[in-house]
Design an enzyme around this catalytic site. Structure first.
Site, PDB file in Angstrom:
ATOM      1  N   GLU A   1      60.383  76.763  11.598  1.00 62.35           N
ATOM      2  CA  GLU A   1      60.894  77.795  12.501  1.00 62.35           C
ATOM      3  C   GLU A   1      60.109  79.098  12.413  1.00 62.35           C
ATOM      4  O   GLU A   1      60.294  79.983  13.231  1.00 62.35           O
ATOM      5  CB  GLU A   1      62.379  78.066  12.207  1.00 62.35           C
ATOM      6  CG  GLU A   1      62.614  78.477  10.763  1.00 62.35           C
ATOM      7  CD  GLU A   1      64.041  78.937  10.461  1.00 62.35           C
ATOM      8  OE1 GLU A   1      64.632  79.622  11.293  1.00 62.35           O
ATOM      9  OE2 GLU A   1      64.544  78.620   9.368  1.00 62.35           O
TER      10      GLU A   1
ATOM     11  N   TYR B   1      60.663  85.329  42.171  1.00 66.57           N
ATOM     12  CA  TYR B   1      59.982  86.159  43.173  1.00 66.57           C
ATOM     13  C   TYR B   1      59.534  85.330  44.376  1.00 66.57           C
ATOM     14  O   TYR B   1      59.582  85.785  45.509  1.00 66.57           O
ATOM     15  CB  TYR B   1      58.780  86.869  42.545  1.00 66.57           C
ATOM     16  CG  TYR B   1      59.179  88.083  41.739  1.00 66.57           C
ATOM     17  CD1 TYR B   1      59.731  89.202  42.363  1.00 66.57           C
ATOM     18  CD2 TYR B   1      59.016  88.121  40.359  1.00 66.57           C
ATOM     19  CE1 TYR B   1      60.110  90.320  41.635  1.00 66.57           C
ATOM     20  CE2 TYR B   1      59.390  89.236  39.616  1.00 66.57           C
ATOM     21  CZ  TYR B   1      59.935  90.332  40.265  1.00 66.57           C
ATOM     22  OH  TYR B   1      60.311  91.428  39.551  1.00 66.57           O
TER      23      TYR B   1
ATOM     24  N   ASP C   1      65.132  77.333   6.685  1.00 64.00           N
ATOM     25  CA  ASP C   1      65.803  77.971   5.567  1.00 64.00           C
ATOM     26  C   ASP C   1      67.144  77.281   5.270  1.00 64.00           C
ATOM     27  O   ASP C   1      67.663  76.520   6.093  1.00 64.00           O
ATOM     28  CB  ASP C   1      66.108  79.446   5.907  1.00 64.00           C
ATOM     29  CG  ASP C   1      64.842  80.265   6.103  1.00 64.00           C
ATOM     30  OD1 ASP C   1      63.785  79.865   5.578  1.00 64.00           O
ATOM     31  OD2 ASP C   1      64.917  81.310   6.779  1.00 64.00           O
TER      32      ASP C   1
END
Lengths: 361, 361
Positions: A190, A96, A242
């Site tokens: 995470e 902007y 994981d």
């Protein structure tokens, strides 16, 4: 890559160089390092994904270059303004700030944020400074707790005394000072839910460490903070994810960097980070076989890509993991450890892994 | 809705009631409030979206009910365990804690997380306690700063002395104690980048307030915290979003609650929250006309839905905004205020709006 004074100086040098060309009646130009895949490679020596030396010239008097040329100069002007007033803007806000009609025309300086983003990236390379040093911030996300006292914006902040929430990690971690460090290592995870589980169990107190989480891929602010803790404080960084190709890719980016941000690897990557998440062996060891989440096609093809990455190609330990995951045909979440006990992850899994140095490099 | 002791008592009462039925040789059952749309409505008196009184009986000896019956009892057992050891789990972790093979069978207690989620929701209703009171946590996200000192997990935390990051808001804000409050109101915003802009300008210091942000829809932890600040501390809550139907819906959920979580509105909604974000009038007033982001079809249909919501139907101020947005056919982001100056939002927009009470109710 240099401090604030250096950043300011290099922006001004760019301006002076352009001015000199203009005064000499030449066609002003900039030497822009090329951010394409052709100029990116894994460097086996530094063990990070790096940019090569290829550059291209961008001229003012060239119809194909002029728009980008002016945008880059405007990005330089905005960075200089931000440094002068000691304020920061986000990438969206920079868009902007840059978006205005060029006087006497109907042409807007930028139409889309991709244009201002690219101008900022070019400025990062031209000034040999990260966007954070240019006072342009990325996303804010993540929490931290543990045995460290930092100083930030004049405040002394003790990460061991912040209740259940912890310290909210800012988008920009350049100016944080490390004041008193009683931690012996850092664990990044995470998932915020796992962070809350470990924090509630005061893992950082029992294991003398720092715990940090965002949600999914780590923000630039977190990556830089982890790297600074690793290089400045000499703290090992452990990555907890994981048993999952997507989680492993999070580890990959933290450790080696990424192709998209190759030009920032030197400031963000942590080549000696270790993987402390679930491995194929852990599934048996901790009796998690039944907690399998079957592979989707997307998972399988993600894993296949990982196998071929230059930075994993010659890594026997990882190739073994990839193979075992392919045979298993599924994922296992760290959260599945609660089947063994609410605090199993903090009382058994982590202490055992760390004591036995049971990580992957 | 009651405290911790009450929650524990109500879980145990459920167990005793079932035991009594079993001992009496009856078919044990539970009266489960119905969480369907048919049992949800906006209450114009309380000005929140509420659940009705409709209930359905769930029997043990009923092939259509037994699976859900056992899952609900298991959710109760897990909540009781968590309360006893004073630990918390996330919904995902509860799923794993609940997922086990029923002895002597090949049947797993739950196959999908939707099942354990529903069991938890049923338990929330049966025990007249939120999932947070059952020690089950939702998502963690968000940052806070400002003129307040809180106590959490034994730590005194001064939100005015937390550097550039602020306090990381936990998923569960039930136990936070408000110790010293010098703030006169709270501003919630949907974007972390705007929070960082306001925080860097120390808006909370200049305007004597608290600033809180997550990213997009507010977490349950933030909603509950805002509600507690509003009811317990009598602080006005102002919601700062873009001129955008999606931003306005964030305001709508914070203020009136949502259909999906209607059974939690009493604990989460803030019926007297005010909208302090961009209005149709602001676009002209601050000269933002050129910053328009054209409506997509999705935007337009989202706005159309809002017009017809029961809680907006008779609200003249909002109907006027909806109409003006439809005519304008576009959105404007708060970030666009940086076109007027890097600190325009903190030095002009907010002080002016608050001084003139220029909000929408």
């Amino acid at each position: 890559m240099g401090d604030k004074a250096g950043t300011k100086k290099r922006i001004e040098e760019l301006g002076k160089m352009l001015l000199k060309e203009i005064k000499a009646g030449n066609n002003p130009f900039m030497d822009i390092p090329i951010r394409a895949l052709s100029n990116v490679a894994f460097n086996p020596k530094s063990r990070i994904i790096e940019m090569g030396d290829a550059k291209s010239k961008r001229y003012f008097f060239n119809i194909a270059h002029i728009r980008k040329f002016v945008q880059t100069v405007t990005a330089a002007a905005i960075a200089r303004e931000l440094l002068a007033v000691d304020k920061h803007l986000s990438l969206r806000q920079v868009f902007y700030r840059m978006r205005r009609t060029i006087p006497g025309t109907n042409i807007d300086m930028v139409d889309e944020q991709t244009e201002s983003n690219e101008a900022v990236e070019d400025m990062e390379l031209l000034s040999d400074s990260s966007r954070e040093l240019l006072h342009i911030n990325a996303n804010k996300n993540g929490s931290a707790a543990g045995k460290i006292i930092i100083k930030d914006k004049g405040d002394l902040i003790d990460w061991s005394k912040l209740g259940s929430g912890g310290w909210a990690i800012p988008s920009n971690t350049e100016d944080i000072e490390f004041k008193k460090v009683d931690a012996k290592f850092v664990i990044y995870m995470e998932k915020a839910a796992m962070w809350e589980r470990l924090h509630e169990d005061k893992v950082w107190d029992k294991l003398d460490c720092i715990i940090i989480a965002s949600q999914g891929q780590a923000t630039r602010g977190i990556r830089r903070l982890l790297q600074r803790m690793n290089t400045e404080l000499k703290l090992p960084v452990y990555i907890l994810t994981d048993f999952d190709p997507w989680g492993w890719y999070i580890y990959s980016v933290l450790k080696f960097g990424s192709i998209a941000l190759a030009y920032e690897s030197k400031r963000l990557a942590i080549p000696n980070a270790k993987f402390l998440g679930l491995t194929a062996e852990d599934i048996k060891k901790y009796g998690l076989e039944r907690q399998k989440i079957k592979f989707t096609e997307r998972d399988a093809s993600r894993l296949k890509q990982m196998v071929d990455y230059d930075w994993f190609k010659d890594n026997k330990d990882w190739q073994k993991q990839f193979k075992m995951m392919q045979q298993y045909g599924g994922k296992i979440e760290l959260d599945a450890l609660v089947t063994k006990g609410i605090s199993f992850v903090s009382e058994k899994y982590l202490p055992e892994k760390i004591k036995n140095k049971d990580w992957i490099d």
